[in-house]
Design a protein around this motif. Structure first.
Motif, PDB file in Angstrom:
ATOM      1  N   MET A   1      36.426  41.355   9.078  1.00  0.00           N
ATOM      2  CA  MET A   1      37.827  41.715   8.779  1.00  0.00           C
ATOM      3  C   MET A   1      38.085  41.584   7.280  1.00  0.00           C
ATOM      4  O   MET A   1      38.762  42.417   6.675  1.00  0.00           O
TER       5      MET A   1
ATOM      6  N   ASP B   1      47.509  30.326  11.625  1.00  0.00           N
ATOM      7  CA  ASP B   1      47.489  29.225  12.592  1.00  0.00           C
ATOM      8  C   ASP B   1      48.800  28.438  12.562  1.00  0.00           C
ATOM      9  O   ASP B   1      49.402  28.169  13.604  1.00  0.00           O
TER      10      ASP B   1
ATOM     11  N   MET C   1      37.341  29.182   8.118  1.00  0.00           N
ATOM     12  CA  MET C   1      36.654  30.285   8.817  1.00  0.00           C
ATOM     13  C   MET C   1      35.415  30.734   8.061  1.00  0.00           C
ATOM     14  O   MET C   1      34.960  31.882   8.195  1.00  0.00           O
TER      15      MET C   1
ATOM     16  N   ARG D   1      33.381  37.691  13.059  1.00  0.00           N
ATOM     17  CA  ARG D   1      34.349  38.785  13.112  1.00  0.00           C
ATOM     18  C   ARG D   1      35.340  38.688  11.955  1.00  0.00           C
ATOM     19  O   ARG D   1      35.740  39.689  11.365  1.00  0.00           O
ATOM     20  N   PHE D   2      35.715  37.444  11.624  1.00  0.00           N
ATOM     21  CA  PHE D   2      36.658  37.277  10.518  1.00  0.00           C
ATOM     22  C   PHE D   2      36.029  37.784   9.218  1.00  0.00           C
ATOM     23  O   PHE D   2      36.682  38.436   8.415  1.00  0.00           O
ATOM     24  N   SER D   3      34.758  37.479   9.045  1.00  0.00           N
ATOM     25  CA  SER D   3      34.052  37.936   7.842  1.00  0.00           C
ATOM     26  C   SER D   3      34.082  39.461   7.735  1.00  0.00           C
ATOM     27  O   SER D   3      34.271  40.022   6.655  1.00  0.00           O
TER      28      SER D   3
ATOM     29  N   MET E   1      39.941  28.047  15.006  1.00  0.00           N
ATOM     30  CA  MET E   1      41.325  27.575  15.148  1.00  0.00           C
ATOM     31  C   MET E   1      41.814  27.770  16.575  1.00  0.00           C
ATOM     32  O   MET E   1      41.346  28.666  17.274  1.00  0.00           O
ATOM     33  N   ASP E   2      42.770  26.942  16.958  1.00  0.00           N
ATOM     34  CA  ASP E   2      43.230  26.936  18.349  1.00  0.00           C
ATOM     35  C   ASP E   2      43.987  28.202  18.747  1.00  0.00           C
ATOM     36  O   ASP E   2      43.949  28.631  19.886  1.00  0.00           O
ATOM     37  N   ASN E   3      44.709  28.768  17.786  1.00  0.00           N
ATOM     38  CA  ASN E   3      45.627  29.851  18.117  1.00  0.00           C
ATOM     39  C   ASN E   3      44.998  31.236  18.174  1.00  0.00           C
ATOM     40  O   ASN E   3      45.676  32.220  18.393  1.00  0.00           O
ATOM     41  N   SER E   4      43.722  31.306  17.935  1.00  0.00           N
ATOM     42  CA  SER E   4      43.083  32.612  17.941  1.00  0.00           C
ATOM     43  C   SER E   4      41.625  32.431  18.305  1.00  0.00           C
ATOM     44  O   SER E   4      41.023  31.407  18.015  1.00  0.00           O
ATOM     45  N   ASN E   5      41.054  33.453  18.966  1.00  0.00           N
ATOM     46  CA  ASN E   5      39.651  33.331  19.350  1.00  0.00           C
ATOM     47  C   ASN E   5      38.734  34.127  18.435  1.00  0.00           C
ATOM     48  O   ASN E   5      37.622  34.466  18.788  1.00  0.00           O
ATOM     49  N   ILE E   6      39.243  34.411  17.231  1.00  0.00           N
ATOM     50  CA  ILE E   6      38.436  35.166  16.265  1.00  0.00           C
ATOM     51  C   ILE E   6      37.263  34.300  15.801  1.00  0.00           C
ATOM     52  O   ILE E   6      37.446  33.154  15.404  1.00  0.00           O
ATOM     53  N   THR E   7      36.054  34.853  15.871  1.00  0.00           N
ATOM     54  CA  THR E   7      34.888  34.094  15.409  1.00  0.00           C
ATOM     55  C   THR E   7      34.733  34.263  13.898  1.00  0.00           C
ATOM     56  O   THR E   7      35.300  35.168  13.304  1.00  0.00           O
ATOM     57  N   LYS E   8      33.941  33.364  13.308  1.00  0.00           N
ATOM     58  CA  LYS E   8      33.696  33.447  11.867  1.00  0.00           C
ATOM     59  C   LYS E   8      33.066  34.786  11.493  1.00  0.00           C
ATOM     60  O   LYS E   8      33.379  35.368  10.473  1.00  0.00           O
TER      61      LYS E   8
ATOM     62  N   GLN F   1      47.474  38.252  18.340  1.00  0.00           N
ATOM     63  CA  GLN F   1      47.985  37.209  19.232  1.00  0.00           C
ATOM     64  C   GLN F   1      49.364  37.562  19.793  1.00  0.00           C
ATOM     65  O   GLN F   1      50.017  36.736  20.428  1.00  0.00           O
TER      66      GLN F   1
END
Lengths: 339, 152
Positions: free
Chosen positions: B14, A214, A196, B10-12, B1-8, A253
């Motif tokens: 967080m 994940d 990320m 937004r993650f930054s 990642m497939d399991n979440s739609n968090i963008t880089k 999620q």
């Protein structure tokens, strides 16, 4: 017929029994909150060796020997050792198993190595290739500092987000001899590399948290299990920051794990008195926490169903210096006490 | 990642929210105290040498040499890193930090031998400081020369 369920998970036809586990740690780990659960606490991290690297190898060989001894098996009954560590070309492990005279399959998943070894080892046993396999992982604070950061005596301040590499080795003996009874590995979810975009090498917990989330969510989807299926969900070495981020991501999620989720890096040290900032890290963090504390808790039936998720940061000093972000990986191992 | 739609991005954000910052005010106070004490100590050496009748230039040099020796000694016996952990820049910025940056890798890489270990790794931290220190003085020197030409 494939034993694969969903995208990334395998269920074992006959759960693979963990017949013994052994842990040897350094003094700081011995003084920590779960210090009394380790088989042996070495008072000096150099352990009469000439270098940190040699000392790490001694942790490896002695913990593996102890695990074999506790299992009651003969050395010759161990079909294979699956193990790894953080040092370049995993020399901590290969030099550690050099004199054990057993087949060796080197594993590298950075700090997720223990999960990788447990998962692959269980597949080898349930696949019918081997009867008894050792899964093991080690790290050494001084050797890791020397390789990844600065010389030990160099004066620097560690930022609050940094973690403290655990010194020690944890080993488990996986076997088919109990016929799927006792403390067993029942499922394994191999993780994907998730990146990320975190570049801060002093915030590994943040770099690895997305991969942990994940793998965790994939595990739930693949198995159809809910978070409350497990008595304890525990990641490898995310520390306080990574732990908080996993909670946030999974919450979004729709998975509520806050009541039964913690991290080995939080368990192993007391950050108030031991100056470990965000928590423990390193291959040994999840390995010794499992082989010492968690295995004991399962034997005492304090924990019946455990999901262990060792996490790894797949960087090297070269990739970090070239400005690359830090990819993470996480392998989930479901361990259940079957009567 | 497939399991979440968090963008880089937004993650930054967080991560920034979850990660505590160093306490700059406390660190500054500690650095001021330790750095100040080191300088007072160095000045005391100079004053003592002056009273012994040593010339001023030589007294300053001997003071620096003494600090380098003491910082290297404290590095060798495993004390300096604790001092720097507490005092931060206060211990690292004076010449003591430079001595530590040379002595620490020399101690650490002794296992790799005197050529590939001590010899090759001794300047692994201090090397860049020397390189860019020299390069900077070179540039400043040229500027100084040019100004003198224009002015003179």
């Amino acid at each position: 017929m494939s034993k694969k369920h969903g995208n990334q998970t395998v269920f074992f036809q006959q759960p693979v029994s963990i017949i013994a586990a052994a842990s040897i740690v350094g003094p700081k780990e011995g003084q920590g909150p779960i210090g009394k659960y380790f088989d042996r606490v070495v008072e000096d991290v150099l352990w009469d060796c000439k270098s940190w690297e040699q000392a790490e190898s001694k942790f490896v060989s002695d913990a593996i020997k102890l695990a074999i001894q506790k299992s009651g098996l003969l050395d010759t009954e161990i079909d294979c050792i699956l193990a790894g560590d953080l040092l370049n070309q995993i020399i901590g492990t290969s030099f550690g198993v050099r004199d054990l005279n057993r087949p060796f399959i080197g594993m590298f998943g950075a700090c997720s190595t223990f999960g990788l070894a447990m998962g692959v080892g269980s597949m080898l046993v349930d696949g019918g290739f081997y009867n008894n396999v050792i899964a093991s992982a080690s790290s050494h604070f001084c050797a890791a500092e020397k390789q990844f950061r600065f010389p030990l005596e160099f004066g620097s301040q560690r930022p609050p987000s940094s973690t403290w590499t655990v010194t020690g080795n944890g080993a488990a003996v996986l076997s088919n001899k109990t016929g799927g009874k006792g403390i067993c590995v029942t499922a394994y979810t191999a993780g994907k590399v998730v990146d990320m975009g975190i570049t801060d090498i002093n915030n590994m917990g943040a770099a690895m948290a997305p991969s942990a989330a994940d793998t965790l969510i994939t595990h739930f989807k693949d198995t159809g299990r809910n978070p409350d299926y497990y008595d304890l969900i525990i990641t490898g070495d995310l520390g306080y920051i990574g732990h908080e981020l996993v909670l946030k991501i999974t919450q979004e999620q729709g998975y509520h794990i806050s009541s039964n989720y913690t991290d080995c890096g939080i368990k192993i040290f007391d950050r108030e008195t031991q100056d470990t900032h965000s928590g423990g890290s390193g291959c040994a963090c999840s390995a010794v926490t499992f082989a010492g504390y968690l295995y004991n808790q399962m034997q005492n039936s304090a924990i019946g169903k455990l999901l262990l998720l060792p996490t790894g940061a797949l960087l090297s000093t070269t990739s970090a210096q070239q400005g690359e972000s830090i990819p993470g990986i996480c392998h989930a191992v479901a361990i259940e006490n079957i009567s | 990642m497939d399991n979440s739609n968090i963008t880089k991005e937004r993650f930054s954000q967080m991560v920034d929210k979850s990660s505590p910052n160093s306490n700059i005010f406390t660190n500054c106070c500690k650095a001021f105290a330790i750095g100040g004490l080191i300088c007072v100590f160095a000045q005391a050496i100079i004053q003592w040498l002056l009273r012994m009748g040593v010339e001023k230039d030589i007294a300053s040099t001997l003071s620096s040499v003494s600090l380098i020796f003491l910082a290297s000694l404290l590095t060798g016996i495993g004390v300096f890193d604790n001092l720097a952990k507490f005092g931060g820049a206060g211990a690292i910025v004076p010449i003591t930090g430079f001595a530590n940056a040379v002595a620490a890798p020399a101690v650490e890489f002794k296992k790799e031998g005197f050529i590939f270990g001590v010899g090759a790794k001794m300047f692994v931290i201090a090397g860049p400081v020397i390189v860019y220190g020299l390069a900077t003085s070179w540039v400043i020197g040229i500027i100084y020369w040019l100004f003198n030409r224009i002015g003179g």
